[in-house]
Design a protein around this motif. Structure first.
Motif, short mmCIF file in Angstrom:
data_model
loop_
_atom_site.label_atom_id
_atom_site.label_comp_id
_atom_site.label_asym_id
_atom_site.label_seq_id
_atom_site.Cartn_x
_atom_site.Cartn_y
_atom_site.Cartn_z
N ARG A 17 0.83 -1.22 0.00
CA ARG A 17 0.00 0.00 0.00
C ARG A 17 0.86 1.26 0.00
O ARG A 17 0.51 2.25 -0.63
CB ARG A 17 -0.96 -0.02 1.19
CG ARG A 17 -2.05 -1.08 1.01
CD ARG A 17 -3.16 -0.99 2.03
NE ARG A 17 -4.14 -2.04 1.76
CZ ARG A 17 -5.10 -1.94 0.82
NH1 ARG A 17 -5.24 -0.82 0.12
NH2 ARG A 17 -5.91 -2.94 0.60
N THR A 21 0.96 4.08 -3.16
CA THR A 21 0.75 5.53 -3.04
C THR A 21 2.01 6.30 -3.40
O THR A 21 2.08 7.51 -3.21
CB THR A 21 0.29 5.91 -1.61
OG1 THR A 21 1.21 5.34 -0.68
CG2 THR A 21 -1.10 5.39 -1.33
N LEU A 84 -4.29 3.93 5.14
CA LEU A 84 -3.90 3.58 3.78
C LEU A 84 -5.00 2.77 3.09
O LEU A 84 -5.25 2.94 1.90
CB LEU A 84 -2.60 2.76 3.81
CG LEU A 84 -1.31 3.51 4.11
CD1 LEU A 84 -0.18 2.54 4.43
CD2 LEU A 84 -0.93 4.41 2.94
N GLU A 87 -7.71 5.13 2.03
CA GLU A 87 -7.23 5.99 0.94
C GLU A 87 -7.27 5.24 -0.40
O GLU A 87 -7.60 5.82 -1.43
CB GLU A 87 -5.78 6.39 1.26
CG GLU A 87 -5.22 7.52 0.44
CD GLU A 87 -3.77 7.78 0.86
OE1 GLU A 87 -2.96 8.05 -0.02
OE2 GLU A 87 -3.47 7.69 2.07
N LEU A 88 -6.95 3.94 -0.34
CA LEU A 88 -6.93 3.12 -1.56
C LEU A 88 -7.72 1.84 -1.28
O LEU A 88 -7.15 0.82 -0.92
CB LEU A 88 -5.49 2.79 -1.94
CG LEU A 88 -5.28 1.87 -3.14
CD1 LEU A 88 -5.66 2.56 -4.44
CD2 LEU A 88 -3.83 1.39 -3.22
N LYS A 104 2.11 -0.35 -7.73
CA LYS A 104 2.03 0.96 -8.39
C LYS A 104 0.91 0.98 -9.41
O LYS A 104 0.17 1.95 -9.54
CB LYS A 104 3.36 1.28 -9.07
CG LYS A 104 4.42 1.73 -8.09
CD LYS A 104 5.32 2.78 -8.76
CE LYS A 104 6.38 3.28 -7.80
NZ LYS A 104 7.45 2.26 -7.60
N GLY A 107 -2.35 1.37 -7.77
CA GLY A 107 -2.55 2.77 -7.40
C GLY A 107 -3.02 3.59 -8.58
O GLY A 107 -4.00 4.35 -8.49
N SER A 108 -2.34 3.45 -9.73
CA SER A 108 -2.69 4.25 -10.91
C SER A 108 -4.09 3.91 -11.41
O SER A 108 -4.86 4.79 -11.80
CB SER A 108 -1.72 4.00 -12.07
OG SER A 108 -0.40 4.05 -11.62
N GLU A 111 -6.77 5.37 -9.18
CA GLU A 111 -6.88 6.81 -9.37
C GLU A 111 -7.64 7.15 -10.65
O GLU A 111 -8.51 8.01 -10.67
CB GLU A 111 -5.48 7.41 -9.42
CG GLU A 111 -5.41 8.84 -8.93
CD GLU A 111 -3.97 9.21 -8.62
OE1 GLU A 111 -3.39 9.97 -9.41
OE2 GLU A 111 -3.44 8.68 -7.62
#
Ligand code: DGT
Ligand code: CA
Ligand code: CA
Ligand code: ZN
Length: 599
Positions: A17, A21, A84, A87-88, A104, A107-108, A111
């Motif tokens: 995590r 981020t 965390l 957040e995600l 990663k 994460g992308s 988003e």
């Protein structure tokens, strides 16, 4: 799952995590800490009880991480990790199971597209939305789509090597109970499939309640899924463990039924029907004089059921070894008295693929030889990694180092009591306890060339050649590659032919028949790599290899003395391929083995 494993998994999620981020360095620290917590011999809950200083005594666990571990034991959660997670809110474990998707990427994709699950990932890829996200393209999107089914399956099935010890432990626990008359493992574990959906156990007892109670109290059980009168299920080490309890006179029939596979059972049941018999999990019944055989489960006269062998015998067939029960000709073979005499773990006379601290192993040449000698092996091959494609940094040996190692092996041989070098064996082997071969695990490059000099290979007692790179190449290229490798004059054994890592990467998919035919013609053995993460070649490939007249070798690829114990996983995989002792190179007498290698 021990609490050390639980905390390690938590720290790994933390690392993922943080990485998702965009935090740098810290993830590596968390992963190292996780590894050391998992390997630490003292229970983490005891250390946490003593305080953060005690936890920080563990290698690579700093004060900050130690404090979080204590926080976890005191409050049941870690505040920063919870932050965390909100957040995600993506299932990072499921998503990163897809090859090519790292934290990663998760994460992308969250988003840009708010992807949180495998299903959402699949839908977005199918709708061609991923290629529009900056940093991604059509190729990446296609790869993701291709790799999702593998990831999905991987999350549902446990490796045999992880599940078997759980089953063994549960079995010995049940066996020790007074109320238990007999106990057995059944299901896919008993058939030694390379992955298993759940663990199945069977007990004969006429006191069901205390057995169920004891089972749900089994110390390794993390949770009870259900507890009935005749059956119960618990979760242990992340796997479901099913227990069924039956009467003694039904134990054999139940064992036969719950061992499966379903396809095998259908074929056996049809054999019963042909004989006016009815086979189910309760027994084998003569229903010739019965009006309605479907009137109940226990109709007609019981003719077998207490033992599994008795059930098969009453159907005019030999007892079918569980590994063969996949409806691939075993029912016909058992009826004709043609079942193979399968190889046993005790038949293995030595390991032909092992590593030492000269490459990525953890132990010295002498320590590995001693361990092999202690197991009672007659032969042992030292085959460290050669330098080459797919071998990390300077882990592998170049030609000069291989020559140097030859002397080190000779020195170790004279150091270990009862050991003799293979080169001197003709004269000495009668007196020796263990004969030591010096070899190498050479690399097969993408085109099938061996990346160690021929002159060096010629001087070695044994050459195992394995693919370690270009494992995503297409099937035709893979076939050509492996054929060229097995035809190399100095190659004796094709190591882990596909390079697969079970539940993690599929490896190459060569035309097995073409490769094993070339291997048989060239006198190169096909390895069954016994590491439970590999089991490569698998049972199906072994069957094809033996049909083509090829020889197999069951090797552990051990990096430590303890990993020599993995031999049983390789032997049972070979048995799934119908292998007899004579088919297995390292089950042969040393002089026959030497003759094969010299050829
Ligand atoms: P797994 O757990 O997915 O790796 O595979 P198995 O073979 O262990 O399957 P599992 O756990 O669902 O059931 C254990 C055995 O019980 C299975 O191999 C055959 C038998 N069995 C279970 N349910 C049925 C069924 O509905 N019909 C038949 N014929 N056999 C069954
Ligand atoms: Ca099962
Ligand atoms: Ca089951
Ligand atoms: Zn290897």
């Amino acid at each position: 799952m021990s609490r050390n494993d639980e905390v390690a998994a938590l720290l790994e999620e933390f690392a993922d995590r943080l990485e998702a981020t965009g935090v740098e360095y810290k993830p590596t620290a968390y992963r190292r800490a996780a590894e050391n917590v998992r390997e630490h011999t003292a229970p983490i809950e005891n250390l946490a009880g003593e305080g953060a200083d005690a936890v920080a005594e563990i290698d690579r666990v700093g004060d900050a991480i130690a404090a979080k571990i204590v926080e976890y034991f005191e409050t049941g959660s870690i505040e920063e990790l919870e932050a965390l997670r909100s957040e995600l809110p993506a299932d990072i474990e499921a998503l990163t199971a897809v090859e090519g998707v790292g934290p990663k990427t998760v994460g992308s994709l969250y988003e840009a597209l708010e992807i949180t699950t495998l299903d959402e990932l699949e839908a977005a890829a199918e709708a061609e939305q991923i290629r529009e996200v900056s940093g991604f393209g059509a190729k990446t999107e296609e790869n993701i789509l291709d790799n999702i089914p593998f990831a999905r399956e991987a999350r549902e099935r446990t490796r045999l090597g992880d599940a078997r010890p759980v089953a063994d432990d549960a079995l010995s626990y049940l066996d020790d109970l007074d109320a238990v008359e007999s106990a057995a493992v059944c299901g896919s574990i008993r058939r030694w499939k390379d992955t298993i959906g759940d663990v199945d156990l069977l007990v004969a007892s006429d006191e069901r309640e205390p057995v169920v109670e004891a089972f749900t109290d089994w110390p390794e059980a993390d949770a009870t899924i259900e507890a009935g009168t005749g059956k119960a299920s618990v979760r242990a080490s992340g796997t479901r463990v099913d227990l069924r309890i039956v009467d003694g006179e039904e134990f054999g029939a139940a064992l036969q039924y719950f061992t499966g596979s379903r396809a095998h059972n259908v074929a056996v049941r049809n054999r019963a029907i042909d004989r006016d018999l009815k086979l189910n999990e309760y027994g084998l019944f003569d229903v010739s004089g019965v009006d309605d055989p479907d009137a109940g489960q226990r109709v007609g006269e019981r003719v077998a059921g207490a033992t599994e062998d008795g059930v098969y015998a009453a159907l005019d067939m030999g007892p079918v070894p569980p590994e063969l029960r996949e409806n691939n000709g075993e029912v016909e073979a058992a009826a004709a008295g043609d079942l193979p005499d399968l190889v046993e773990t005790e038949a293995i006379r030595g390991d032909l693929h092992t590593h030492t601290d000269w490459s990525d192993g953890g132990f010295s040449i002498a320590e590995m030889i001693e361990a092999a000698a202690e197991r009672g092996y007659d032969v042992h091959a030292v085959t460290d990694h050669a330098a080459g494609p797919g071998i990390f940094g300077n882990t592998g040996l170049d030609e000069a180092e291989i020559a140097e190692q030859a002397e080190a092996v000779a020195a170790a041989v004279s150091e270990v009591d009862g050991a003799v070098a293979a080169a001197d064996s003709a004269a000495d082997s009668a007196a020796a306890d263990i004969e030591v071969f010096h070899g190498i695990e050479a690399n097969i490059d993408a085109e099938g060339a061996i990346t160690t000099d021929d002159d060096t290979l010629a001087d070695l007692d044994i050459v195992v050649a394995s693919p370690h790179s270009a494992l995503g190449q297409d099937s035709d290229a893979a076939t050509e590659r492996l054929i060229r490798a097995v035809e190399h004059p100095h190659v004796d054994v094709l190591g882990h032919p596909t390079g697969r890592i079970i539940n993690s990467r599929p490896g190459i998919a060569p035309d097995v028949e073409a490769v094993v035919e070339a291997a048989a013609a060239a006198g190169t053995a096909i390895e069954v790599n016994a590491n439970p993460a590999r089991l490569d070649a698998d049972g199906d490939a072994v069957r094809i290899a033996l049909d083509a007249g090829a020889t197999i070798a069951v090797n552990t690829d051990a990096h430590s003395p303890r990993e020599l114990d993995n031999a049983r996983y390789g032997v049972h995989t070979a048995r799934r391929g119908w292998a007899e002792a004579g088919d297995v190179l390292n089950a042969r007498a040393p002089d026959e083995l030497r003759a094969f290698l010299d050829d």
